[in-house]
Scaffold this motif. Sequence first.
Motif, PDB file in Angstrom:
ATOM      1  N   ASP A 133      -5.819   2.153   9.829  1.00 37.68           N
ATOM      2  CA  ASP A 133      -5.128   3.977  10.403  1.00 37.68           C
ATOM      3  C   ASP A 133      -4.721   4.651   9.242  1.00 37.68           C
ATOM      4  O   ASP A 133      -4.333   5.642   9.827  1.00 37.68           O
ATOM      5  CB  ASP A 133      -4.059   3.193  11.611  1.00 37.68           C
ATOM      6  N   LEU A 134      -4.405   4.225   8.152  1.00 37.45           N
ATOM      7  CA  LEU A 134      -3.886   4.862   7.129  1.00 37.45           C
ATOM      8  C   LEU A 134      -4.875   5.290   6.113  1.00 37.45           C
ATOM      9  O   LEU A 134      -5.571   4.531   5.409  1.00 37.45           O
ATOM     10  CB  LEU A 134      -3.128   4.176   6.185  1.00 37.45           C
ATOM     11  N   LYS A 135      -5.226   6.593   6.226  1.00 33.43           N
ATOM     12  CA  LYS A 135      -6.426   7.313   5.229  1.00 33.43           C
ATOM     13  C   LYS A 135      -5.937   8.618   4.591  1.00 33.43           C
ATOM     14  O   LYS A 135      -5.162   9.429   5.511  1.00 33.43           O
ATOM     15  CB  LYS A 135      -7.510   7.336   5.819  1.00 33.43           C
ATOM     16  N   VAL A 136      -6.338   8.821   3.527  1.00 38.39           N
ATOM     17  CA  VAL A 136      -5.866  10.078   2.621  1.00 38.39           C
ATOM     18  C   VAL A 136      -6.357  11.200   3.657  1.00 38.39           C
ATOM     19  O   VAL A 136      -7.602  11.133   3.833  1.00 38.39           O
ATOM     20  CB  VAL A 136      -6.287  10.281   1.386  1.00 38.39           C
ATOM     21  N   GLY A 137      -5.635  12.178   3.829  1.00 37.02           N
ATOM     22  CA  GLY A 137      -5.855  13.491   4.697  1.00 37.02           C
ATOM     23  C   GLY A 137      -5.926  13.435   6.031  1.00 37.02           C
ATOM     24  O   GLY A 137      -5.945  14.637   6.786  1.00 37.02           O
ATOM     25  N   GLU A 138      -5.265  12.245   6.758  1.00 33.77           N
ATOM     26  CA  GLU A 138      -5.257  12.106   8.096  1.00 33.77           C
ATOM     27  C   GLU A 138      -3.599  12.046   8.356  1.00 33.77           C
ATOM     28  O   GLU A 138      -2.816  11.972   7.497  1.00 33.77           O
ATOM     29  CB  GLU A 138      -5.747  10.885   8.570  1.00 33.77           C
ATOM     30  N   THR A 139      -3.343  12.515   9.464  1.00 33.05           N
ATOM     31  CA  THR A 139      -2.079  12.581   9.903  1.00 33.05           C
ATOM     32  C   THR A 139      -1.485  11.402  10.809  1.00 33.05           C
ATOM     33  O   THR A 139      -2.167  11.086  11.741  1.00 33.05           O
ATOM     34  CB  THR A 139      -1.703  13.862  10.676  1.00 33.05           C
TER      35      THR A 139
ATOM     36  N   LEU B 267       1.625  13.900   6.889  1.00 34.44           N
ATOM     37  CA  LEU B 267       0.269  14.230   6.137  1.00 34.44           C
ATOM     38  C   LEU B 267       0.186  13.373   4.983  1.00 34.44           C
ATOM     39  O   LEU B 267       0.833  13.769   4.120  1.00 34.44           O
ATOM     40  CB  LEU B 267       0.083  15.745   6.190  1.00 34.44           C
ATOM     41  N   LEU B 268      -0.954  12.410   4.989  1.00 31.43           N
ATOM     42  CA  LEU B 268      -1.183  11.776   3.885  1.00 31.43           C
ATOM     43  C   LEU B 268      -1.683  12.449   2.882  1.00 31.43           C
ATOM     44  O   LEU B 268      -3.034  12.928   3.017  1.00 31.43           O
ATOM     45  CB  LEU B 268      -1.782  10.404   4.240  1.00 31.43           C
ATOM     46  N   LEU B 269      -1.226  12.574   1.459  1.00 28.73           N
ATOM     47  CA  LEU B 269      -1.823  13.476   0.596  1.00 28.73           C
ATOM     48  C   LEU B 269      -2.665  12.490  -0.403  1.00 28.73           C
ATOM     49  O   LEU B 269      -3.795  13.013  -1.007  1.00 28.73           O
ATOM     50  CB  LEU B 269      -0.791  14.374  -0.139  1.00 28.73           C
ATOM     51  N   ASP B 270      -2.078  11.304  -1.103  1.00 30.73           N
ATOM     52  CA  ASP B 270      -2.727  10.889  -1.949  1.00 30.73           C
ATOM     53  C   ASP B 270      -2.130   9.210  -1.741  1.00 30.73           C
ATOM     54  O   ASP B 270      -1.242   8.808  -1.025  1.00 30.73           O
ATOM     55  CB  ASP B 270      -2.068  11.149  -3.130  1.00 30.73           C
ATOM     56  N   CYS B 271      -2.913   8.254  -2.645  1.00 32.27           N
ATOM     57  CA  CYS B 271      -2.446   6.985  -2.632  1.00 32.27           C
ATOM     58  C   CYS B 271      -2.598   6.376  -4.246  1.00 32.27           C
ATOM     59  O   CYS B 271      -3.370   7.009  -4.943  1.00 32.27           O
ATOM     60  CB  CYS B 271      -3.257   5.973  -1.786  1.00 32.27           C
TER      61      CYS B 271
ATOM     62  N   ARG C 239      -7.325  12.921  -3.969  1.00 32.57           N
ATOM     63  CA  ARG C 239      -5.984  13.644  -3.540  1.00 32.57           C
ATOM     64  C   ARG C 239      -6.057  14.995  -2.943  1.00 32.57           C
ATOM     65  O   ARG C 239      -7.155  15.899  -3.410  1.00 32.57           O
ATOM     66  CB  ARG C 239      -5.031  13.563  -4.793  1.00 32.57           C
ATOM     67  N   ILE C 240      -5.297  15.284  -1.942  1.00 41.49           N
ATOM     68  CA  ILE C 240      -5.246  16.737  -1.238  1.00 41.49           C
ATOM     69  C   ILE C 240      -4.114  17.288  -1.609  1.00 41.49           C
ATOM     70  O   ILE C 240      -2.973  16.943  -1.581  1.00 41.49           O
ATOM     71  CB  ILE C 240      -5.175  16.578   0.234  1.00 41.49           C
ATOM     72  N   PHE C 241      -4.192  18.611  -2.108  1.00 38.76           N
ATOM     73  CA  PHE C 241      -3.158  19.332  -2.522  1.00 38.76           C
ATOM     74  C   PHE C 241      -2.755  20.482  -1.335  1.00 38.76           C
ATOM     75  O   PHE C 241      -3.748  21.064  -0.766  1.00 38.76           O
ATOM     76  CB  PHE C 241      -3.464  20.219  -3.549  1.00 38.76           C
ATOM     77  N   PRO C 242      -1.570  20.648  -0.882  1.00 38.95           N
ATOM     78  CA  PRO C 242      -1.313  21.299   0.153  1.00 38.95           C
ATOM     79  C   PRO C 242      -1.299  22.702  -0.127  1.00 38.95           C
ATOM     80  O   PRO C 242      -0.841  23.548  -1.099  1.00 38.95           O
ATOM     81  CB  PRO C 242       0.235  21.091   0.350  1.00 38.95           C
TER      82      PRO C 242
ATOM     83  N   LEU D 198       1.101  -1.387   0.019  1.00 38.79           N
ATOM     84  CA  LEU D 198      -0.013  -0.094  -0.042  1.00 38.79           C
ATOM     85  C   LEU D 198       0.913   1.249  -0.157  1.00 38.79           C
ATOM     86  O   LEU D 198       1.909   1.453   1.063  1.00 38.79           O
ATOM     87  CB  LEU D 198      -0.927  -0.021   1.162  1.00 38.79           C
ATOM     88  N   THR D 199       0.899   2.008  -0.938  1.00 38.58           N
ATOM     89  CA  THR D 199       1.796   3.250  -1.162  1.00 38.58           C
ATOM     90  C   THR D 199       0.982   4.442  -1.156  1.00 38.58           C
ATOM     91  O   THR D 199      -0.215   4.574  -1.531  1.00 38.58           O
ATOM     92  CB  THR D 199       2.265   3.188  -2.647  1.00 38.58           C
ATOM     93  N   PHE D 200       1.303   5.558  -0.211  1.00 43.22           N
ATOM     94  CA  PHE D 200       0.835   6.493   0.325  1.00 43.22           C
ATOM     95  C   PHE D 200       1.825   7.664  -0.252  1.00 43.22           C
ATOM     96  O   PHE D 200       3.063   7.448   0.261  1.00 43.22           O
ATOM     97  CB  PHE D 200       0.363   6.764   1.636  1.00 43.22           C
ATOM     98  N   ASP D 201       1.280   9.017  -0.661  1.00 41.88           N
ATOM     99  CA  ASP D 201       2.305  10.124  -0.849  1.00 41.88           C
ATOM    100  C   ASP D 201       2.024  11.130   0.429  1.00 41.88           C
ATOM    101  O   ASP D 201       0.768  11.198   0.817  1.00 41.88           O
ATOM    102  CB  ASP D 201       1.937  10.773  -1.980  1.00 41.88           C
ATOM    103  N   ALA D 202       3.025  11.493   1.200  1.00 39.64           N
ATOM    104  CA  ALA D 202       2.905  12.409   2.147  1.00 39.64           C
ATOM    105  C   ALA D 202       3.956  13.338   2.289  1.00 39.64           C
ATOM    106  O   ALA D 202       4.979  13.272   1.510  1.00 39.64           O
ATOM    107  CB  ALA D 202       3.039  11.447   3.500  1.00 39.64           C
ATOM    108  N   ILE D 203       3.898  14.407   3.199  1.00 33.92           N
ATOM    109  CA  ILE D 203       4.692  15.598   3.515  1.00 33.92           C
ATOM    110  C   ILE D 203       5.200  15.474   4.813  1.00 33.92           C
ATOM    111  O   ILE D 203       4.484  15.323   5.668  1.00 33.92           O
ATOM    112  CB  ILE D 203       4.096  16.833   2.680  1.00 33.92           C
TER     113      ILE D 203
END
Length: 616
Positions: free
Chosen positions: A325-331, A340-344, A363-366, A248-253
């Motif tokens: 516990d891993l959802k887009v938009g959550e920390t 901060l998870l932005l996308d998957c 997807r969430i854009f910062p 499972l791959t997530f993009d985070a910052i």
Amino acid sequence: MEALPLIPGYSFQNPCNHDHKLKQKLDHKDGYRVVRDSFIGTGRRPVDAASSAYSGRHYENFLQYDPSLTYGRNKDYPCRQVIPHYVLFAQKCLKFKAFFRQSVFNSPMEHFRIRHVNIIYFLEDDTMCVIEPSVDNAGLQQGKLVRRGKIPKENSPTFYHWKDLNVGINISIYGVVYHTVDCDTFTEEYMRSQGIDPGNREQPPPDSYTQDRLAKLAVSRASSSRSKKPRPEEDPRRRFLEFDGMVLTFDAIWNEDSYQIMYFLTDDTIAVKEMIRPNSGKDPNRMLLKKTKIPKNWTDLPVWYPSIYLERTDEEVVEYYCPMDLKVGETIFIFGRKFLLLDCDSFTRRYYKNMLGIEQPPRIFPTTSSSSRCLASPHPTSCTSLSKKSKKEDVIRQIFNHPKKLRYLMTMVAVRPEDEGREFILEYSLSHGTIKINELSRKNSGRRAGCFLASRHIPKSHSKLENCDEEVPIYTPRDLYIGAIIDIFSHRFLITGADLFVMKYIEENQDKFPEEVVENMRSYFNRVSVGSSERVEDIKDDHLDNFVKTKKNDCLIPATKQIGLSPDAQKIDSGVPQPQDEQTNPCQKYERDRSLPKQITWADQVQVPCTLMTNT
């Protein structure tokens, strides 16, 4: 000579005898090997009577008769083989269980400890040794306490023997008293075979400190087991066959850097990889975290757990991160770092939808929009977003104000006694808007003069922003006036003086300064001009040798060299009378030069070409 007795001194050799032939004794008779014995010796001479005593004729029948043929041979028992002592008792030893009491000093929790040992007696060489069994996390040096050897008895020249050992007695070995409580089966059987009855077995006393540690460990394990969620026991081999290659791959910052969080379904581990931007100067394929299980609360450990040198195990961790516990938009927090998870990716979205019944958000854009209030940071870009571009520099301002600086004299608001009386010079660069602080030297202060703070933008303390898009307010010349207290990175300074160029700059740019600041600087320089008749002493500094300071008003004034002055230059005379006598010795001339009135010019302070000086 033959009649002489055969005793020492009566035997002689015959020198006339040259025959030394020996008669043959081995022969064959009727196909059998026989021995022919006779009284004739070497050279046909008679032999000794003792060796041929039974060679007479009347003994022939007796010698040929063998009674064993009639009655049989006697059955004598063979002699028992002799076995050495070290072979008989090789690798055989007597083992006694014992304990001794060790005193503990300067400890409020315990006064003594009970340490259990094994006393081993080797039967092959009558040696002894004392071994303490290892205990987990004991914190003591365990193992062989007394090396193998013969142990002398206390107040006696003899050594310990196995007959001196028994159950329920005290044994003193090199000043330490051991009390035996038990023995093994071989020791008991051996002592009974030797006629010694072993004593009754005793129960060894428990160690209070060890019992307390075990009780605390049991309580912590019980509490952690109650708080843990029941996990179904799964075969890891089945998980490997079913989920091998599924990630499972997530993009985070985090900290304005992009990362890729990978959750491996095979063993529930997480890896974090940094996504390197082009021309960022960082090494490619950089892994921030290798595959490992991530606890949700990594600081939730017992107080007694030695986390300095021991890693936490599954028994100490309450709960690990799982796919729920891993959802887009959550920390999520990975060892204290906020991601901060932005996308998957598409596979992750299908897995959550088909397997878990969860629809991942888009997807969430910062962005920089935020309703929260941001505290000011020493770095102006700490609250800005990733997509915000850097501010362009004002090149015209830098060219026009390149050498110009506003200088102020400050003293530190002492919080500690050693900071009392420390003086600094603040330089505000008009071309870049940065502030540099240099500390003045003081005798016997124990501090070196020089740069206290490098040139940089200094934000105002305790300033709050309504929106993260706003720039952090920094100190400007509008905030610098006589009597102002400024806070620079938790250090408070009081402005006590200013340069003549400061007043010149304020007079020419009154529209940029509040009226209060203009009046403050005018009143200050009016006081300075009235008291300019007082003696002025030089301020010695490695980097600021061209500054002087008055004792009464603490005014920072730039000193000039004796050169021609421009028509617009400001002059302040110290009022000290010039000496009338020109014919003085060198010492008097040096004193006279120090007392001469010093003329102050703005042109020398600015150090710019005349073309710029006339335009300003």
